[in-house]
Enzyme design. Structure first.
Site, PDB file in Angstrom:
ATOM      1  N   LYS A 273     -24.298  50.691 -11.541  1.00 58.12           N
ATOM      2  CA  LYS A 273     -25.056  50.858 -10.280  1.00 58.12           C
ATOM      3  C   LYS A 273     -26.555  50.880 -10.532  1.00 58.12           C
ATOM      4  CE  LYS A 273     -21.263  53.157  -7.915  1.00 58.12           C
ATOM      5  NZ  LYS A 273     -20.379  53.388  -9.091  1.00 58.12           N
TER       6      LYS A 273
HETATM    7  O1  LIG Z   1     -18.270  52.981  -3.540  1.00 56.95           O
HETATM    8  C1  LIG Z   1     -17.950  53.261  -4.694  1.00 56.95           C
HETATM    9  C2  LIG Z   1     -18.453  52.590  -5.785  1.00 56.95           C
HETATM   10  C3  LIG Z   1     -17.991  52.887  -7.033  1.00 56.95           C
HETATM   11  N1  LIG Z   1     -17.072  53.852  -7.227  1.00 56.95           N
HETATM   12  C4  LIG Z   1     -16.592  54.086  -8.600  1.00 56.95           C
HETATM   13  O2  LIG Z   1     -15.235  53.684  -8.677  1.00 56.95           O
HETATM   14  C5  LIG Z   1     -14.497  54.594  -9.469  1.00 56.95           C
HETATM   15  C6  LIG Z   1     -13.478  55.297  -8.609  1.00 56.95           C
HETATM   16  O3  LIG Z   1     -12.669  56.126  -9.412  1.00 56.95           O
HETATM   17  P1  LIG Z   1     -11.267  56.685  -8.878  1.00 56.95           P
HETATM   18  O4  LIG Z   1     -10.797  57.568  -9.974  1.00 56.95           O
HETATM   19  O5  LIG Z   1     -10.354  55.501  -8.658  1.00 56.95           O
HETATM   20  O6  LIG Z   1     -11.539  57.418  -7.615  1.00 56.95           O
HETATM   21  C7  LIG Z   1     -15.522  55.538 -10.106  1.00 56.95           C
HETATM   22  O7  LIG Z   1     -15.932  54.973 -11.331  1.00 56.95           O
HETATM   23  C8  LIG Z   1     -16.653  55.517  -9.104  1.00 56.95           C
HETATM   24  O8  LIG Z   1     -17.908  55.790  -9.720  1.00 56.95           O
HETATM   25  C9  LIG Z   1     -16.568  54.525  -6.151  1.00 56.95           C
HETATM   26  O9  LIG Z   1     -15.701  55.419  -6.268  1.00 56.95           O
HETATM   27  N2  LIG Z   1     -17.023  54.210  -4.899  1.00 56.95           N
END
Ligand SMILES: O=c1ccn([C@@H]2O[C@H](COP(=O)(O)O)[C@@H](O)[C@H]2O)c(=O)[nH]1
Length: 280
Positions: free
Chosen positions: A95
């Site tokens: 990001k």
């Molecule tokens: O909008 C967003 C953008 C990035 N993320 C990232 O995705 C994963 C989600 O992890 P989970 O364990 O599947 O919940 C994490 O790396 C976030 O930084 C997001 O959640 N939302």
């Protein structure tokens, strides 16, 4: 092949599931791994081994490596290289967002062929203005790389900023999508997918976000599946006609199955997403 077309090929070959590589402290403990650079390396390499051949893309979350400083970054370099060698698309979730000249340095770090952190795509923030991403877009296009621009993120706190209305009356999310789509259109041949995709969370109500209807000729990164609450059925419910363009990203929900169970967890989740695409 540009990144958009590489993403399209990966989605067609393997379906939507994208495995997130997020070595949370609790997961390292659960996997019996140390809280160190060695721990995140082992965690990442085992996840890559399980994902290879089962899905088209992995998404390492850079923060979980970064917390171990140089040892963590060395581990991340190895994990990215192993994933790319295994034929997986690597979406580095860092990001990045800064003024243009600084963004150019981030782009060099993640996109330059031979760079230690060379990935296939990078998540980028447009909230210093989409214009600051111009150099990043250009370097990505030159090297067959891509970006995923944060358009409508999965977290509830995003609404205040991303649903705000611009002078034209559009939401901020919609105006980000319009600006990036214009870039894709200018840089991409007729019929091809653009290399600059969008982060649109699986938890997002599109009407509320002011982004419906939305089916860009570009990939979409969809976090929010699994632990954050969305399930495979949300591929159709949330993304509608764009469902086949989505990398459905799950991290904790898959990683919680442990080193011994992760391959089966990936198989099961991947099949569930493919089933939704095939039969609704
Ligand atoms: O909008 C967003 C953008 C990035 N993320 C990232 O995705 C994963 C989600 O992890 P989970 O364990 O599947 O919940 C994490 O790396 C976030 O930084 C997001 O959640 N939302």
């Amino acid at each position: 092949m540009n990144f958009g077309e590489r993403a399209r090929a990966a989605l067609e070959a393997h379906g939507p599931l994208c495995v997130g590589i997020d070595p949370h402290a609790a997961l390292l403990d659960a996997w019996g791994l140390p809280q160190s650079g060695d721990g995140v390396r082992e965690f990442g390499l085992r996840t890559v081994e399980a994902a290879a051949g089962r899905v088209g893309a992995v998404k390492p979350q850079v923060s979980f490596f970064e917390r171990f400083g140089s040892a963590g970054f060395a581990a991340l370099e190895e994990v990215i290289a192993a994933a790319r060698t295994a034929g997986l698309l690597v979406i580095a979730d860092a990001k990045r967002g800064d003024i243009g000249t600084t963004m150019d340095a981030y782009a060099a770090a993640w996109f330059m062929p031979g760079s230690p952190l060379e990935a296939d795509a990078l998540t980028v923030s447009p909230y210093l203005g989409v214009g600051v991403l111009g150099g990043t877009f250009e370097l990505a296009e030159r090297h067959g790389k891509g970006t995923f621009v944060l358009a409508a993120t999965s977290n509830p706190e995003a609404a205040g900023v991303q649903r705000a209305r611009t002078a034209s009356g559009d939401t901020v999310s919609a105006s980000v999508i319009a600006e990036v789509s214009a870039r894709n259109a200018a840089a991409t041949a007729e019929g091809e997918w653009g290399s600059h995709g969008f982060v649109v969370g699986a938890t997002v109500d599109w009407a509320d976000a002011g982004i419906a209807p939305f089916s860009p000729p570009a990939p979409i990164l969809g976090p929010g599946f699994g632990t954050q609450g969305a399930g495979p059925a949300d591929l159709r419910v949330r993304y509608g006609q764009a469902a086949a363009q989505v990398f459905a990203s799950e991290s904790r929900s898959i990683l919680a199955s442990g080193a011994a169970g992760i391959a089966d967890a990936i198989d099961a989740a991947a099949a569930a997403y493919r089933e939704v695409l095939q039969h609704g």
